[in-house]
Write a protein that holds these residues in place. Sequence first.
Motif, PDB file in Angstrom:
ATOM      1  N   MET A  54      63.892  83.417  51.468  1.00  0.00           N
ATOM      2  CA  MET A  54      62.767  83.698  50.580  1.00  0.00           C
ATOM      3  C   MET A  54      62.115  82.407  50.101  1.00  0.00           C
ATOM      4  SD  MET A  54      60.753  85.785  49.172  1.00  0.00           S
ATOM      5  CE  MET A  54      61.591  87.251  49.801  1.00  0.00           C
ATOM      6  N   MET A  55      62.896  81.378  49.846  1.00  0.00           N
ATOM      7  CA  MET A  55      62.319  80.105  49.426  1.00  0.00           C
ATOM      8  C   MET A  55      61.459  79.503  50.536  1.00  0.00           C
ATOM      9  SD  MET A  55      65.156  78.247  46.987  1.00  0.00           S
ATOM     10  CE  MET A  55      66.571  78.420  48.070  1.00  0.00           C
ATOM     11  N   GLU A  56      61.879  79.666  51.806  1.00  0.00           N
ATOM     12  CA  GLU A  56      61.062  79.161  52.911  1.00  0.00           C
ATOM     13  C   GLU A  56      59.742  79.923  53.010  1.00  0.00           C
ATOM     14  OE1 GLU A  56      63.319  79.201  56.508  1.00  0.00           O
ATOM     15  OE2 GLU A  56      64.581  77.498  55.912  1.00  0.00           O
ATOM     16  N   VAL A  57      59.781  81.227  52.736  1.00  0.00           N
ATOM     17  CA  VAL A  57      58.542  82.004  52.712  1.00  0.00           C
ATOM     18  C   VAL A  57      57.625  81.503  51.606  1.00  0.00           C
ATOM     19  CG1 VAL A  57      57.556  84.286  52.283  1.00  0.00           C
ATOM     20  CG2 VAL A  57      59.573  84.066  53.742  1.00  0.00           C
ATOM     21  N   ALA A 111      65.622  81.554  33.461  1.00  0.00           N
ATOM     22  CA  ALA A 111      65.487  80.100  33.397  1.00  0.00           C
ATOM     23  C   ALA A 111      65.411  79.436  34.749  1.00  0.00           C
ATOM     24  CB  ALA A 111      66.673  79.508  32.624  1.00  0.00           C
ATOM     25  N   GLY A 112      66.053  80.041  35.763  1.00  0.00           N
ATOM     26  CA  GLY A 112      66.293  79.323  37.001  1.00  0.00           C
ATOM     27  C   GLY A 112      65.241  79.488  38.075  1.00  0.00           C
ATOM     28  N   GLY A 113      65.721  79.694  39.315  1.00  0.00           N
ATOM     29  CA  GLY A 113      64.829  79.665  40.461  1.00  0.00           C
ATOM     30  C   GLY A 113      64.508  81.011  41.049  1.00  0.00           C
ATOM     31  N   ILE A 114      65.292  81.434  42.051  1.00  0.00           N
ATOM     32  CA  ILE A 114      65.101  82.711  42.724  1.00  0.00           C
ATOM     33  C   ILE A 114      66.189  83.670  42.271  1.00  0.00           C
ATOM     34  CG2 ILE A 114      64.891  83.895  44.940  1.00  0.00           C
ATOM     35  CD1 ILE A 114      62.771  81.787  44.561  1.00  0.00           C
ATOM     36  N   LYS A 171      58.343  72.985  54.861  1.00  0.00           N
ATOM     37  CA  LYS A 171      59.498  73.863  54.956  1.00  0.00           C
ATOM     38  C   LYS A 171      60.715  73.202  54.323  1.00  0.00           C
ATOM     39  CE  LYS A 171      62.278  76.477  58.296  1.00  0.00           C
ATOM     40  NZ  LYS A 171      62.466  76.818  59.734  1.00  0.00           N
ATOM     41  N   GLY A 172      61.394  73.945  53.456  1.00  0.00           N
ATOM     42  CA  GLY A 172      62.569  73.418  52.780  1.00  0.00           C
ATOM     43  C   GLY A 172      62.273  72.701  51.475  1.00  0.00           C
ATOM     44  N   TYR A 173      60.999  72.701  51.053  1.00  0.00           N
ATOM     45  CA  TYR A 173      60.630  71.944  49.846  1.00  0.00           C
ATOM     46  C   TYR A 173      61.366  72.444  48.603  1.00  0.00           C
ATOM     47  CZ  TYR A 173      57.766  69.606  46.323  1.00  0.00           C
ATOM     48  OH  TYR A 173      57.357  68.825  45.280  1.00  0.00           O
ATOM     49  N   ILE A 174      61.316  73.765  48.371  1.00  0.00           N
ATOM     50  CA  ILE A 174      61.923  74.307  47.147  1.00  0.00           C
ATOM     51  C   ILE A 174      63.435  74.113  47.167  1.00  0.00           C
ATOM     52  CG2 ILE A 174      62.310  76.393  45.779  1.00  0.00           C
ATOM     53  CD1 ILE A 174      59.591  77.406  46.695  1.00  0.00           C
ATOM     54  N   LYS A 175      64.062  74.372  48.305  1.00  0.00           N
ATOM     55  CA  LYS A 175      65.507  74.181  48.402  1.00  0.00           C
ATOM     56  C   LYS A 175      65.878  72.735  48.130  1.00  0.00           C
ATOM     57  CE  LYS A 175      69.494  74.584  51.470  1.00  0.00           C
ATOM     58  NZ  LYS A 175      70.005  74.990  52.812  1.00  0.00           N
TER      59      LYS A 175
END
Length: 310
Positions: free
Chosen positions: A128-131, A182-185, A140-144
């Motif tokens: 989902m983060m890659e999407v 608070a967090g991410g996904i 690609k992979g920025y959020i991770k």
Amino acid sequence: MPIPVIDFSMLNGQGRASTMDQIANGCEEWGFFQLVNHGIPVELLERVKKVSSECYKLEREQNFFNNSTPRKRLKELVEKKSGDKLENIDWEDVFLLSDDSEWPSRTPGFKETMMEYRAQLKELAEKMMEVMDENLGLPKGYIKKAFNGGEGETAFFGTKVSHYPPCPHPEMVTGLRAHTDAGGIILLFQDEQVEGLEILKDGKWIDVQPLPNSIVINTGDQVEVLSNGRYKSVWHRVQAMPDRTRRSIASFYNPSYNATIAPATELLEKENDEIKELDYPRFVFGDYMSIYSELKFLPKEPRFKAVRAV
């Protein structure tokens, strides 16, 4: 008004462009959406339901009704007959699963099932983060990478197992008070038979409709910051129910406490005045969590203003 339901299996076929658009809309306009055909086997999800419910019955339920603070506080308030509502507390039994936490040990098959489930949920979170990267126009992979503070695997992946028992006075207490995450996904496997989860949409509270074996996705505060406000973390709450126990299993892919979070440079550089006006500070996630722990149920904008810039 039902929240969006997205067939995630269409991402790898002719429906990819449409599916990407649906996810973008879910992130931008809703902050919550449900995935079906997400790739997690139904057989595994059925086992998760089974061991979670058995764990609550065997290891948690009696203590909640005999010794928990919510139960005691509500009883005291009822006896006062003041008509007040119980504030600053949730009608919730909850524990956390992580690689470092102590897991329930008396429920057969619990640890093995939940370890398998968590591994698959983590993979789904990374997909989902890659999407989101692609929809935001990020590498690609920025959020991770941002959540891990660079290369490596230092991001935190936790699972909160919650049950909301029947409440004798649901009008006097909330299952879980309104908040943003608070967090991410966040990936939620909610009860398909007992409703109660609501999100705030256009000033109105609406139900997140139970849907068998779906995974509810919502974006947390850190995704809001990274997207520079394009994706919003959304207020949500859980209502207490008078006659049924609601099960809720929320997994969250959060930044490492040492990770520095800031709006993506690529988004700041875009010629979009609306986005530029929503700039967020640059901060260390651990500092944000220190503030969040005190301000979780209050408006989120002061959190961003209070966090120490780096």
